[in-house]
Write a protein that holds these residues in place. Structure first.
Motif, PDB file in Angstrom:
ATOM      1  N   ARG A 289      22.120   0.282  21.800  1.00  0.00           N
ATOM      2  CA  ARG A 289      21.749  -0.478  22.776  1.00  0.00           C
ATOM      3  C   ARG A 289      21.124   0.283  24.036  1.00  0.00           C
ATOM      4  NH1 ARG A 289      27.421  -2.857  24.916  1.00  0.00           N
ATOM      5  NH2 ARG A 289      26.085  -4.010  26.404  1.00  0.00           N
ATOM      6  N   LEU A 290      20.946   1.752  23.767  1.00  0.00           N
ATOM      7  CA  LEU A 290      20.111   2.681  24.637  1.00  0.00           C
ATOM      8  C   LEU A 290      19.463   3.323  23.675  1.00  0.00           C
ATOM      9  CD1 LEU A 290      19.057   3.381  27.559  1.00  0.00           C
ATOM     10  CD2 LEU A 290      21.166   4.898  27.416  1.00  0.00           C
ATOM     11  N   VAL A 291      18.004   3.332  23.769  1.00  0.00           N
ATOM     12  CA  VAL A 291      17.268   4.378  22.931  1.00  0.00           C
ATOM     13  C   VAL A 291      16.520   5.346  24.095  1.00  0.00           C
ATOM     14  CG1 VAL A 291      15.274   4.642  21.455  1.00  0.00           C
ATOM     15  CG2 VAL A 291      16.984   2.702  21.100  1.00  0.00           C
ATOM     16  N   ILE A 292      16.690   6.588  24.064  1.00  0.00           N
ATOM     17  CA  ILE A 292      16.364   7.688  24.888  1.00  0.00           C
ATOM     18  C   ILE A 292      14.928   8.265  24.117  1.00  0.00           C
ATOM     19  CG2 ILE A 292      16.470   9.859  25.835  1.00  0.00           C
ATOM     20  CD1 ILE A 292      19.430   9.086  26.171  1.00  0.00           C
ATOM     21  N   MET A 293      13.760   8.360  24.750  1.00  0.00           N
ATOM     22  CA  MET A 293      12.691   8.745  23.942  1.00  0.00           C
ATOM     23  C   MET A 293      12.166   9.905  24.743  1.00  0.00           C
ATOM     24  SD  MET A 293      10.496   5.288  22.647  1.00  0.00           S
ATOM     25  CE  MET A 293      11.474   3.945  21.601  1.00  0.00           C
ATOM     26  N   ASP A 294      12.065  11.163  24.056  1.00  0.00           N
ATOM     27  CA  ASP A 294      11.655  12.317  25.078  1.00  0.00           C
ATOM     28  C   ASP A 294      10.270  12.650  24.629  1.00  0.00           C
ATOM     29  OD1 ASP A 294      11.555  14.675  26.234  1.00  0.00           O
ATOM     30  OD2 ASP A 294      13.130  15.666  25.121  1.00  0.00           O
ATOM     31  N   GLU A 295       9.389  12.445  25.456  1.00  0.00           N
ATOM     32  CA  GLU A 295       7.811  12.567  25.174  1.00  0.00           C
ATOM     33  C   GLU A 295       7.455  12.214  23.778  1.00  0.00           C
ATOM     34  OE1 GLU A 295       5.998  13.983  27.316  1.00  0.00           O
ATOM     35  OE2 GLU A 295       7.333  15.237  28.651  1.00  0.00           O
ATOM     36  N   PRO A 296       7.821  10.761  23.477  1.00  0.00           N
ATOM     37  CA  PRO A 296       7.312  10.262  22.357  1.00  0.00           C
ATOM     38  C   PRO A 296       5.938  10.293  22.012  1.00  0.00           C
ATOM     39  CG  PRO A 296       7.778   8.502  23.970  1.00  0.00           C
ATOM     40  CD  PRO A 296       8.042   9.964  24.587  1.00  0.00           C
ATOM     41  N   THR A 297       5.048  10.224  23.202  1.00  0.00           N
ATOM     42  CA  THR A 297       3.418  10.009  22.784  1.00  0.00           C
ATOM     43  C   THR A 297       2.984  11.473  22.760  1.00  0.00           C
ATOM     44  OG1 THR A 297       2.912   9.945  25.077  1.00  0.00           O
ATOM     45  CG2 THR A 297       3.349   7.670  23.869  1.00  0.00           C
ATOM     46  N   SER A 298       3.325  12.751  22.704  1.00  0.00           N
ATOM     47  CA  SER A 298       2.783  13.635  22.854  1.00  0.00           C
ATOM     48  C   SER A 298       2.027  14.231  21.746  1.00  0.00           C
ATOM     49  CB  SER A 298       3.866  15.007  23.044  1.00  0.00           C
ATOM     50  OG  SER A 298       4.752  15.082  22.099  1.00  0.00           O
ATOM     51  N   SER A 299       2.318  13.713  20.664  1.00  0.00           N
ATOM     52  CA  SER A 299       1.462  14.031  19.294  1.00  0.00           C
ATOM     53  C   SER A 299       0.656  12.771  18.776  1.00  0.00           C
ATOM     54  CB  SER A 299       2.332  14.924  18.321  1.00  0.00           C
ATOM     55  OG  SER A 299       3.472  13.970  18.024  1.00  0.00           O
ATOM     56  N   LEU A 300       0.644  11.704  19.489  1.00  0.00           N
ATOM     57  CA  LEU A 300       0.032  10.619  19.101  1.00  0.00           C
ATOM     58  C   LEU A 300      -1.343  10.353  19.339  1.00  0.00           C
ATOM     59  CD1 LEU A 300       3.004   8.122  19.466  1.00  0.00           C
ATOM     60  CD2 LEU A 300       2.553   9.398  17.381  1.00  0.00           C
ATOM     61  N   ASP A 301      -2.318   9.630  18.897  1.00  0.00           N
ATOM     62  CA  ASP A 301      -3.447   9.525  19.417  1.00  0.00           C
ATOM     63  C   ASP A 301      -3.568   7.892  20.108  1.00  0.00           C
ATOM     64  OD1 ASP A 301      -3.851   7.233  17.514  1.00  0.00           O
ATOM     65  OD2 ASP A 301      -4.894   8.433  16.127  1.00  0.00           O
ATOM     66  N   GLU A 302      -4.633   7.593  20.741  1.00  0.00           N
ATOM     67  CA  GLU A 302      -4.416   6.273  21.591  1.00  0.00           C
ATOM     68  C   GLU A 302      -3.881   4.928  20.825  1.00  0.00           C
ATOM     69  OE1 GLU A 302      -8.040   5.901  23.682  1.00  0.00           O
ATOM     70  OE2 GLU A 302      -8.088   7.773  24.492  1.00  0.00           O
ATOM     71  N   LYS A 303      -4.712   4.715  19.725  1.00  0.00           N
ATOM     72  CA  LYS A 303      -4.119   3.782  18.871  1.00  0.00           C
ATOM     73  C   LYS A 303      -2.855   3.801  18.473  1.00  0.00           C
ATOM     74  CE  LYS A 303      -8.678   2.478  16.823  1.00  0.00           C
ATOM     75  NZ  LYS A 303      -9.268   2.690  15.601  1.00  0.00           N
ATOM     76  N   GLU A 304      -2.203   5.003  18.060  1.00  0.00           N
ATOM     77  CA  GLU A 304      -0.774   5.151  17.610  1.00  0.00           C
ATOM     78  C   GLU A 304       0.240   4.852  18.887  1.00  0.00           C
ATOM     79  OE1 GLU A 304      -1.384   8.265  14.159  1.00  0.00           O
ATOM     80  OE2 GLU A 304      -1.000   8.901  16.243  1.00  0.00           O
ATOM     81  N   VAL A 305      -0.541   5.378  20.063  1.00  0.00           N
ATOM     82  CA  VAL A 305       0.245   4.887  21.434  1.00  0.00           C
ATOM     83  C   VAL A 305       0.588   3.752  21.570  1.00  0.00           C
ATOM     84  CG1 VAL A 305       0.107   5.286  23.786  1.00  0.00           C
ATOM     85  CG2 VAL A 305      -0.109   7.335  22.577  1.00  0.00           C
ATOM     86  N   GLU A 306      -0.571   2.900  21.302  1.00  0.00           N
ATOM     87  CA  GLU A 306      -0.377   1.411  21.622  1.00  0.00           C
ATOM     88  C   GLU A 306       0.630   0.656  20.568  1.00  0.00           C
ATOM     89  OE1 GLU A 306      -1.651  -0.886  23.612  1.00  0.00           O
ATOM     90  OE2 GLU A 306      -2.381   0.919  24.714  1.00  0.00           O
ATOM     91  N   VAL A 307       0.569   1.124  19.380  1.00  0.00           N
ATOM     92  CA  VAL A 307       1.774   0.719  18.433  1.00  0.00           C
ATOM     93  C   VAL A 307       3.049   1.018  18.972  1.00  0.00           C
ATOM     94  CG1 VAL A 307       2.569   0.984  16.169  1.00  0.00           C
ATOM     95  CG2 VAL A 307       0.180   1.111  16.373  1.00  0.00           C
ATOM     96  N   LEU A 308       3.214   2.266  19.510  1.00  0.00           N
ATOM     97  CA  LEU A 308       4.659   2.708  20.089  1.00  0.00           C
ATOM     98  C   LEU A 308       4.859   1.780  21.281  1.00  0.00           C
ATOM     99  CD1 LEU A 308       7.061   4.512  20.204  1.00  0.00           C
ATOM    100  CD2 LEU A 308       5.525   6.010  21.665  1.00  0.00           C
ATOM    101  N   PHE A 309       3.814   1.405  22.215  1.00  0.00           N
ATOM    102  CA  PHE A 309       4.203   0.856  23.246  1.00  0.00           C
ATOM    103  C   PHE A 309       4.522  -1.034  22.821  1.00  0.00           C
ATOM    104  CE2 PHE A 309       1.574   3.034  26.687  1.00  0.00           C
ATOM    105  CZ  PHE A 309       2.702   4.276  26.455  1.00  0.00           C
TER     106      PHE A 309
END
Length: 503
Positions: free
Chosen positions: A154-174
């Motif tokens: 019910r709660l997901v904690i994401m600690d610096e999830p984009t630190s090793s992702l490129d811009e396209k991968e960040v969009e997928v994560l978002f």
């Protein structure tokens, strides 16, 4: 979480901190190093036991004693360093700890179907039977999220999830985060990238020195206010006066090191700057701005993937620290205990560590040369110790730092990189180190100083380059080195171009 207290060896890491997450919201948790973010998360997930305060989840008192218990009760954490099992299959990672069984045996077909179903909800269609290490970081991140959702989080904690992702991968994560929100799952989003907070988060909690200093809706707080709250500065304060050092009308010499459009990994994207003989150049920026990572490129610890450097007009491309030292660089790292001192060795051995090739023949150290160097620097820098044979771990933090400075000064560097030179030392020793750095610059040494303390940068640097998300955002000189301008550049940046502010 309300009024949470946590101490380590009597030192408060959390002092009455609070955190409130609403159902189905994406909530940013931000703050500088040591603000208490990680401790807050570890208290919530049972990694640390709190010393005071209350925690409730879904309206009921919440008490767990391990991250596993927290996960079983609906709170999953996805760490910056993906903590999955790379040699095992995607299916095994998704179902780890809650494997399907049939007649006492693992039901692989059911687990494969579940892994495929969970990943397909994020638009990820892969062969879940293959090892996790076969896939890129973004896909591994999605597997970690699928695993969290598989526990009915019910709660997901994401600690610096984009630190090793490129811009396209960040969009997928978002896209995945927005989907989680639509499904009623709450997300705590820990990040140092301000633009990302505004793109995906609803509210923000800002922490500083173990306390919650502000909670706001993202659409009601601008970037400058965010930065000011993190650093503890007054956004309205703007005296615009010249710094003490800028007012000296210093005349630096020729350029010692010049870097243009440096890029390395995700942390250094487009960094340009120059350091002249006899000046202190300051690197300012928030956590994750790329300051230390840039220093690693300069010192040959990481290779530049783009851009170029020149050392006194000659092409400079160090393959390792040995190349950098040979070219005339010294580097006092930010973590004195982990990367600087060798605690069980003497003051003398620590001080001459980088000098060994010059004072030894066929592997035998010249004790006479070592003694001359060590005695000279103990006297010159005022290192307080019982003698050269005393173990360095017995010295105060300030005196350990002086030994590390002496280590590199003994190599007669042309450029000295100082990463957080006064971190972890008392006020008196801090002033002493700062005066020593200025004296070295006055004697002609080029100094590149990285510091998280605004005062240290503003008062101590002749020029300041502000880094933001791996790029040089602004260059400030002379009277332009003010708190307001540094904060403005930290908050907003200027895309890929450097703002040259006239002094």
């Amino acid at each position: 979480m309300s009024g949470v207290e946590k101490r380590f060896a009597g030192i408060p890491a959390l002092a009455g901190a609070s955190l409130e997450i609403l159902p189905g919201e994406v909530h940013a948790l931000i703050g500088q190093n040591g603000a208490g973010k990680s401790t807050m998360i570890k208290v919530l997930t049972g990694y640390h036991r709190r010393d005071g305060g209350t925690v409730s989840f879904a309206g009921r008192p919440f008490e767990v004693h391990s991250p596993h218990q927290a996960q079983a009760r609906g709170i999953s954490t996805i760490y910056q360093e993906i903590n999955l099992v790379p040699l095992r299959s995607v299916t095994e990672n998704v179902c780890l700890g809650r494997e399907h069984r049939r007649f006492g045996l693992l039901d692989w077909n059911a687990m494969h179907r579940e892994a495929e179903r969970l990943l397909s909800t994020f638009g990820i269609r892969i062969d879940v039977r293959r090892p996790l290490l076969d896939f890129n970081t973004a896909t591994q991140q999605m597997v970690a999220i699928a695993r969290a959702i598989g526990f009915s989080a019910r709660l997901v904690i994401m600690d610096e999830p984009t630190s090793s992702l490129d811009e396209k991968e960040v969009e997928v994560l978002f896209r995945v985060i927005r989907q989680l929100k639509a499904d009623g799952v709450s997300v705590v989003f820990v990040s140092h990238k301000l633009d990302e907070l505004y793109e995906v988060c609803d509210r923000v909690t800002i922490m500083r020195d173990g306390k919650t200093v502000r909670v706001a809706n993202m659409d009601s707080i601008d970037k400058l206010e965010l930065v000011s709250a993190m650093l503890g500065r007054d956004v309205a304060r703007s005296d615009g006066h010249a710094t003490a050092f800028a007012a000296r009308q210093r005349s630096a010499g020729e350029v010692v090191l010049q870097a243009q459009h440096l890029a390395a990994g995700n942390a250094v994207r487009d960094v340009s700057f120059a350091v002249k003989r006899g000046e202190i150049v300051g690197f300012a920026g928030l956590l994750g701005a790329g300051r230390t990572e840039t220093a690693h490129v300069l010192f040959g610890m990481d290779r530049a993937q783009a851009g170029h450097m020149k050392m006194e007009g000659q092409v400079y491309d160090p393959r390792n620290p040995k190349d950098a030292i040979g070219a005339g660089l010294g580097f006092v790292t930010e973590d004195r205990k982990l990367e600087g001192i060798v605690p069980e060795l003497s003051v003398a051995d620590n001080l001459t560590l980088a000098l060994l090739p010059r004072i030894s023949r066929r592997g035998v150290i010249s004790e006479r040369q070592q003694r001359e160097v060590v005695d000279g620097f103990i006297k010159q820098l005022g290192i307080k110790c019982s003698g050269p044979a005393q173990k360095i771990r017995e010295l105060s933090g300030g005196n350990q730092q002086k030994v590390l400075l002496a280590r590199w000064l003994a190599t007669h560097p042309r450029l000295l990189i100082l990463d957080e030179p006064t971190r972890g030392i008392d006020v008196g020793a801090k002033g002493e180190i700062q005066r020593l750095i200025r004296k070295l610059a006055d004697e002609g040494l080029a100094v590149l100083m990285i510091s998280s303390e605004l005062e240290e940068i503003i008062e101590g640097a002749d020029r300041v380059f502000v880094l933001r998300e791996g790029r040089t955002a602004a260059e400030l000189d002379g009277e332009a080195i003010t708190e307001e301008r540094v904060l403005e550049a930290m908050a907003h940046g200027h895309s890929n171009q450097i703002e040259q502010v006239a002094s």
